[in-house]
Every structure is written in structure tokens, then in C-alpha cells.
Design a protein around this motif. Structure first.
Motif, PDB file in Angstrom:
ATOM      1  N   ALA A 270       0.847  -1.201   0.000  1.00  0.00           N
ATOM      2  CA  ALA A 270       0.000   0.000   0.000  1.00  0.00           C
ATOM      3  C   ALA A 270       0.875   1.241   0.000  1.00  0.00           C
ATOM      4  O   ALA A 270       0.652   2.187  -0.773  1.00  0.00           O
ATOM      5  CB  ALA A 270      -0.917  -0.011   1.225  1.00  0.00           C
ATOM      6  N   ASP A 271       1.894   1.229   0.837  1.00  0.00           N
ATOM      7  CA  ASP A 271       2.803   2.367   0.956  1.00  0.00           C
ATOM      8  C   ASP A 271       3.438   2.690  -0.397  1.00  0.00           C
ATOM      9  O   ASP A 271       3.513   3.853  -0.809  1.00  0.00           O
ATOM     10  CB  ASP A 271       3.869   2.028   2.003  1.00  0.00           C
ATOM     11  N   GLY A 272       3.871   1.632  -1.094  1.00  0.00           N
ATOM     12  CA  GLY A 272       4.503   1.809  -2.405  1.00  0.00           C
ATOM     13  C   GLY A 272       3.555   2.430  -3.424  1.00  0.00           C
ATOM     14  O   GLY A 272       3.982   3.049  -4.391  1.00  0.00           O
ATOM     15  N   ALA A 273       2.248   2.248  -3.188  1.00  0.00           N
ATOM     16  CA  ALA A 273       1.253   2.803  -4.124  1.00  0.00           C
ATOM     17  C   ALA A 273       0.719   4.142  -3.641  1.00  0.00           C
ATOM     18  O   ALA A 273      -0.285   4.645  -4.166  1.00  0.00           O
ATOM     19  CB  ALA A 273       0.097   1.814  -4.275  1.00  0.00           C
ATOM     20  N   GLY A 274       1.376   4.725  -2.605  1.00  0.00           N
ATOM     21  CA  GLY A 274       0.918   6.027  -2.091  1.00  0.00           C
ATOM     22  C   GLY A 274      -0.391   5.929  -1.331  1.00  0.00           C
ATOM     23  O   GLY A 274      -1.224   6.835  -1.368  1.00  0.00           O
ATOM     24  N   LYS A 275      -0.574   4.801  -0.622  1.00  0.00           N
ATOM     25  CA  LYS A 275      -1.815   4.616   0.135  1.00  0.00           C
ATOM     26  C   LYS A 275      -1.506   4.085   1.538  1.00  0.00           C
ATOM     27  O   LYS A 275      -0.429   3.526   1.765  1.00  0.00           O
ATOM     28  CB  LYS A 275      -2.748   3.626  -0.581  1.00  0.00           C
ATOM     29  N   LYS A 276      -2.459   4.263   2.463  1.00  0.00           N
ATOM     30  CA  LYS A 276      -2.352   3.709   3.820  1.00  0.00           C
ATOM     31  C   LYS A 276      -3.508   2.749   4.037  1.00  0.00           C
ATOM     32  O   LYS A 276      -4.578   2.929   3.453  1.00  0.00           O
ATOM     33  CB  LYS A 276      -2.443   4.839   4.862  1.00  0.00           C
ATOM     34  N   ILE A 277      -3.277   1.757   4.919  1.00  0.00           N
ATOM     35  CA  ILE A 277      -4.380   0.863   5.279  1.00  0.00           C
ATOM     36  C   ILE A 277      -4.964   1.330   6.605  1.00  0.00           C
ATOM     37  O   ILE A 277      -4.238   1.486   7.585  1.00  0.00           O
ATOM     38  CB  ILE A 277      -3.907  -0.600   5.384  1.00  0.00           C
ATOM     39  N   LYS A 278      -6.256   1.569   6.623  1.00  0.00           N
ATOM     40  CA  LYS A 278      -6.950   2.040   7.820  1.00  0.00           C
ATOM     41  C   LYS A 278      -8.235   1.246   8.009  1.00  0.00           C
ATOM     42  O   LYS A 278      -8.901   0.907   7.021  1.00  0.00           O
ATOM     43  CB  LYS A 278      -7.333   3.528   7.674  1.00  0.00           C
TER      44      LYS A 278
ATOM     45  N   PRO B 161     -11.160  -2.962   6.810  1.00  0.00           N
ATOM     46  CA  PRO B 161      -9.951  -2.213   6.440  1.00  0.00           C
ATOM     47  C   PRO B 161     -10.079  -1.708   5.006  1.00  0.00           C
ATOM     48  O   PRO B 161     -10.712  -2.358   4.173  1.00  0.00           O
ATOM     49  CB  PRO B 161      -8.826  -3.260   6.526  1.00  0.00           C
ATOM     50  N   HIS B 162      -9.477  -0.557   4.740  1.00  0.00           N
ATOM     51  CA  HIS B 162      -9.492   0.035   3.391  1.00  0.00           C
ATOM     52  C   HIS B 162      -8.098   0.565   3.068  1.00  0.00           C
ATOM     53  O   HIS B 162      -7.408   1.074   3.952  1.00  0.00           O
ATOM     54  CB  HIS B 162     -10.439   1.232   3.311  1.00  0.00           C
ATOM     55  N   LEU B 163      -7.741   0.521   1.798  1.00  0.00           N
ATOM     56  CA  LEU B 163      -6.601   1.306   1.330  1.00  0.00           C
ATOM     57  C   LEU B 163      -7.121   2.707   1.033  1.00  0.00           C
ATOM     58  O   LEU B 163      -8.168   2.846   0.383  1.00  0.00           O
ATOM     59  CB  LEU B 163      -6.016   0.724   0.038  1.00  0.00           C
ATOM     60  N   ILE B 164      -6.395   3.707   1.517  1.00  0.00           N
ATOM     61  CA  ILE B 164      -6.829   5.092   1.314  1.00  0.00           C
ATOM     62  C   ILE B 164      -5.671   5.871   0.704  1.00  0.00           C
ATOM     63  O   ILE B 164      -4.545   5.839   1.223  1.00  0.00           O
ATOM     64  CB  ILE B 164      -7.238   5.746   2.651  1.00  0.00           C
ATOM     65  N   GLY B 165      -5.947   6.577  -0.376  1.00  0.00           N
ATOM     66  CA  GLY B 165      -4.913   7.349  -1.065  1.00  0.00           C
ATOM     67  C   GLY B 165      -4.400   8.491  -0.197  1.00  0.00           C
ATOM     68  O   GLY B 165      -5.170   9.071   0.587  1.00  0.00           O
ATOM     69  N   ASN B 166      -3.122   8.806  -0.351  1.00  0.00           N
ATOM     70  CA  ASN B 166      -2.522   9.858   0.474  1.00  0.00           C
ATOM     71  C   ASN B 166      -3.145  11.230   0.236  1.00  0.00           C
ATOM     72  O   ASN B 166      -2.958  12.140   1.041  1.00  0.00           O
ATOM     73  CB  ASN B 166      -1.012   9.928   0.226  1.00  0.00           C
ATOM     74  N   GLU B 167      -3.915  11.376  -0.848  1.00  0.00           N
ATOM     75  CA  GLU B 167      -4.548  12.680  -1.114  1.00  0.00           C
ATOM     76  C   GLU B 167      -5.760  12.904  -0.198  1.00  0.00           C
ATOM     77  O   GLU B 167      -6.208  14.025  -0.012  1.00  0.00           O
ATOM     78  CB  GLU B 167      -4.945  12.808  -2.592  1.00  0.00           C
ATOM     79  N   ASN B 168      -6.285  11.815   0.390  1.00  0.00           N
ATOM     80  CA  ASN B 168      -7.403  11.951   1.339  1.00  0.00           C
ATOM     81  C   ASN B 168      -6.805  12.190   2.729  1.00  0.00           C
ATOM     82  O   ASN B 168      -6.040  11.378   3.230  1.00  0.00           O
ATOM     83  CB  ASN B 168      -8.233  10.660   1.330  1.00  0.00           C
ATOM     84  N   PRO B 169      -7.147  13.328   3.384  1.00  0.00           N
ATOM     85  CA  PRO B 169      -6.504  13.650   4.662  1.00  0.00           C
ATOM     86  C   PRO B 169      -6.680  12.570   5.725  1.00  0.00           C
ATOM     87  O   PRO B 169      -5.867  12.468   6.646  1.00  0.00           O
ATOM     88  CB  PRO B 169      -7.167  14.967   5.098  1.00  0.00           C
ATOM     89  N   ILE B 170      -7.674  11.725   5.593  1.00  0.00           N
ATOM     90  CA  ILE B 170      -7.901  10.692   6.607  1.00  0.00           C
ATOM     91  C   ILE B 170      -6.771   9.649   6.590  1.00  0.00           C
ATOM     92  O   ILE B 170      -6.516   8.968   7.579  1.00  0.00           O
ATOM     93  CB  ILE B 170      -9.307  10.054   6.421  1.00  0.00           C
ATOM     94  N   SER B 171      -6.054   9.571   5.449  1.00  0.00           N
ATOM     95  CA  SER B 171      -4.946   8.603   5.373  1.00  0.00           C
ATOM     96  C   SER B 171      -3.796   9.010   6.295  1.00  0.00           C
ATOM     97  O   SER B 171      -2.979   8.192   6.692  1.00  0.00           O
ATOM     98  CB  SER B 171      -4.443   8.468   3.935  1.00  0.00           C
TER      99      SER B 171
END
Ligand code: HSE
Length: 403
Positions: free
Chosen positions: A234-242, A261-271
Motif C-alpha cells: 500500500a505504501d509503495g502505491a501512495g496509500k495507507k491501510i486504515k 480495512p481500506h486502502l486510502i490514497g494519500n490525497e485523502n486527509p484521513i490517510s
């Protein structure tokens, strides 16, 4: 004079006693009356507590004291807490709680009971710890047609995920830290299996959409299947798991609520919400997206929300304002199976076979991946379609992707 009794002197109850007394001057000024801690009900002994003169073991002392106006229930669970809450409301006392299990299961009945007795039943602390979220949704955003409420609703799991990523801790060590900090439930499986987040999304959904949602109507998945490999990809794809709780109003007016759990893109502040912090995003037709952020667990943040409710109840002793929603039922919720979303998939397969099954996908990479492992994000599709396409493959994990 407003007299308060606290039921249960655990992490939250002791925090409430501390905040109420430490800030008593400013609180009394805000209420324009004296707020006094009169009783703490707990069967245990606390001889060294600064509140030792307040302790009683028998709830009926509180119930039968006409001078007690407000009861703070911080026992937790849905057995004794339910009985004492009912008895306190029946006795004409306002009840404030941080008990999400009780509100998610019996909230409708308890709100009705409170209304019939002309007292308040308030539970700002039941969701998001110290974050103001119940009152903002029910009052400040009341002008909106709300479409969705979603968020990171469990501090313990967010703390565990963050400590695993940032400090390379094992799941068990990170959980022990969360317990030592007073974040985790007495039985932490409620945190890691998602049940705590489930109760909270039930409450948020009820407040946002006006019908009671029962925890058994909400499909719930925790974080126990998440591995460091998933976090790495997920990190490599610019995302976090939450771990997210979501409640979405569908076109036919029903509510699609679930926890996963969801992968969330770093552009979403919740990530970027880390450690014990929680965040809730509310989506409405007039406001657009509004995000609420703060400490989601812990003694003083939770006490902050409880004492805020105590102040509200004390200020509205005569002119009541009621929280309210309609009863639950089989017609209230709809399964998340119908949602169309992208999916993260990790398993063993050749990239050509993946392309043949899925068409265009985004392949993910991580260093040290074992030979034959493949990881990709699909185009949006229903879970049923995904599962059909995955049948020929050996799959290690699938995770939803927040669009
Ligand atoms: N165990 C809960 C959490 C406490 O970690 O979020 C606050 O509800």
C-alpha cells in the motif's frame, strides 16, 4: 447546585472525576450554578483516591437521592450499565455515557425513556473519544441531506497499525502499548475484530440518517488479516491501510453500513490520521465534506466529551433538548455487497493471467516480495464479481479501496 454521580471508577470514570474537580470553577461559571461530584459508585476499594469520601458501593444510594441530578455511566458493557441507566432515568436523573455498546444496542429505547421522564440521555463520548461529532452531526449539520459518514473510529487499531509501520513493532507489542495507555477495551478483541468500530458506526448512522442501526446488521471485519506485506505494498502505491466504519445512504433511503480495512490514497486527509487519533468525515449536500479529527481514546480526551455533556445537561435542566431517532427494523439496512469499488488483491499468479481475468489493473511492488507473489488494484466492481474472477487464483488477502 447540580450534583453528579459517577458509576464506575475505571479509566474514563476517574478521568471524569479529575476534569470535573480540576476545572470546577470554570465549569460552574459556564453553567451559572455549582456542579459538585457527590458520589462515585464502584464495588472496589480506592482508599488512596483523592475522591475517597465520594465512594459508595450501592447504586440505590444514588437512585434514591433526590439531590442527584446527573448520573455519569462509565461502567461499560450492556448488563449492569443497562440496568443502572434505566433506573437512573426512571428516577428522573439525566444520564451521560461513553458506553457505545449500550447506545448502539439500546439507544432508541433509552432515548425514549429519557424523553418520557423529561431528562437528557447524552453520549458525545461514545464515538471518537474527545472529538465533538454527535452534536455537530445532529445540530450544526442538521440543515444538510447527509449522504455518508465514515471514519477511523477505533484508536487502538489505528495505534497498532501506526506503530507497526513507524516503529516496526509486532502486532502483539503494539497492542500491549495501547492497553498500557488505556486505549484498548477490557477485552481487546472488540478493538481488533472491529466490534468497537461497528458500535460507533451504528451510532453515527443513527444520528446522521435517523433510524436505529443494530450492530448485528453491520458486516464487520477487523485488522487481524492485515500483514506487513500489505502495509508495504500500500505504501509503495501512495496509500495507507486504515480500519474504517462507513454508513452510506442509498438511493432507496436505506443505509449501507459496514466496518472493514481500506486502502486510502494519500490525497485523502484521513490517510494521515495516525496513532490513537480518530477522524470522521461527514458528507452532505450543503457542506460537502467536513472532517472531524482528534484523540479517539484515552482517559482525559474521553472525559472531556463526558464533562461537556454534563455541562450541557446541567444547562438544560429545565428547557430540554432531546437527541432522537426512529426505531430500527429489517428495512433499515442494506448489504455492502452491492457497492462498486476498487479492490486490493495479493496472491500468487502470473501477471498475464491477472490481466486476462481483470483487464487493466494497477500492479503494486515491494522489495523482498517472494517469487510468484502478485499484488494489484482492480477497476471498480462489486465483491461478487471480484470473487468470481478470483476463483482460479490462490489469494492471500483482499482489501477494499476507498474511492
Ligand atoms: N477501545 C476504544 C478505542 C476506546 O480504542 O477506540 C474508545 O472508544
Amino acid at each position: 447546585m447540580v450534583n453528579v454521580a459517577i458509576l464506575g471508577y475505571g479509566v474514563v470514570g476517574s478521568g471524569v472525576a479529575e476534569v470535573l474537580t480540576k476545572n470546577s470553577d470554570s465549569i460552574s461559571r459556564k453553567v451559572d450554578d455549582f456542579i459538585t461530584l457527590k458520589y462515585i459508585v464502584d464495588v472496589r476499594e480506592f482508599p488512596d483516591s483523592p475522591f475517597s469520601e465520594c465512594f459508595v458501593k450501592d447504586f440505590s444510594v444514588v437512585e434514591n437521592d433526590p439531590d442527584v441530578n446527573i448520573v455519569v455511566e462509565t461502567i461499560g458493557g450492556a448488563t449492569i450499565a443497562l440496568e443502572f441507566t434505566r433506573r437512573a432515568l426512571m428516577a428522573g436523573k439525566s444520564v451521560i455515557t461513553s458506553n457505545k455498546e449500550l447506545v448502539a444496542t439500546y439507544g432508541y429505547d433509552l432515548l425514549q425513556l429519557a424523553k418520557s421522564k423529561g431528562v437528557s440521555y447524552l453520549f458525545e463520548a461514545s464515538v471518537g473519544g474527545g472529538i465533538p461529532i454527535i452534536r455537530p452531526i445532529s445540530q450544526c449539520l442538521a440543515a444538510n441531506q447527509l449522504y455518508e459518514v465514515y471514519g477511523i473510529l477505533n484508536g487502538t487499531t489505528n495505534y497498532i497499525l501506526t506503530r507497526m509501520i513507524r516503529a516496526g513493532l509486532s502486532f502483539e507489542t503494539a497492542l500491549k502499548e495501547a492497553q498500557a495507555n488505556g486505549y484498548a477495551e477490557r477485552d481487546p478483541s472488540a478493538d481488533i475484530e472491529g466490534h468497537d468500530a461497528c458500535r460507533k458506526i451504528c451510532i453515527l448512522g443513527a444520528i446522521a440518517f435517523g433510524r436505529h442501526i443494530y450492530p448485528n446488521q453491520v458486516p464487520t471485519e477487523g485488522i487481524t488479516k492485515i500483514t506487513l506485506a500489505d502495509v508495504d505494498y500500500a505504501d509503495g502505491a501512495g496509500k495507507k491501510i486504515k480500519l474504517l466504519g462507513r454508513a452510506i445512504r442509498t438511493e432507496d433511503g436505506r443505509i449501507c453500513a459496514y466496518v472493514a480495512p481500506h486502502l486510502i490514497g494519500n490525497e485523502n486527509p484521513i490517510s494521515g490520521v495516525e496513532d490513537v487519533f480518530n477522524a470522521v468525515t461527514v458528507r452532505g449536500d450543503a457542506i460537502g465534506d467536513a472532517m472531524f479529527y482528534g484523540r479517539g481514546a484515552g482517559k482525559l480526551p474521553t472525559a472531556s466529551a463526558v464533562v461537556g455533556d454534563v455541562i450541557d445537561a446541567a444547562k438544560h435542566m429545565k428547557a430540554k433538548k432531546y437527541l432522537d431517532w426512529a426505531p430500527g427494523g429489517d428495512d433499515v439496512t442494506v448489504s455492502p455487497d452491492g457497492l462498486v469499488m476498487s479492490w486490493y488483491v495479493r496472491g500468487n499468479a502470473g501477471t498475464d493471467a491477472v490481466r486476462a481475468a481483470f483487464g487493466e489493473v494497477e500492479f503494486l511492488a515491494r522489495s523482498g516480495a517472494p517469487a510468484g507473489e502478485v499484488c494489484f488494484i482492480t477497476k471498480p466492481m462489486k465483491q461478487e464479481t471480484l470473487e468470481e474472477k478470483l476463483k482460479p487464483f490462490h489469494i492471500s488477502n483482499i482489501i477494499r479501496v476507498l474511492d
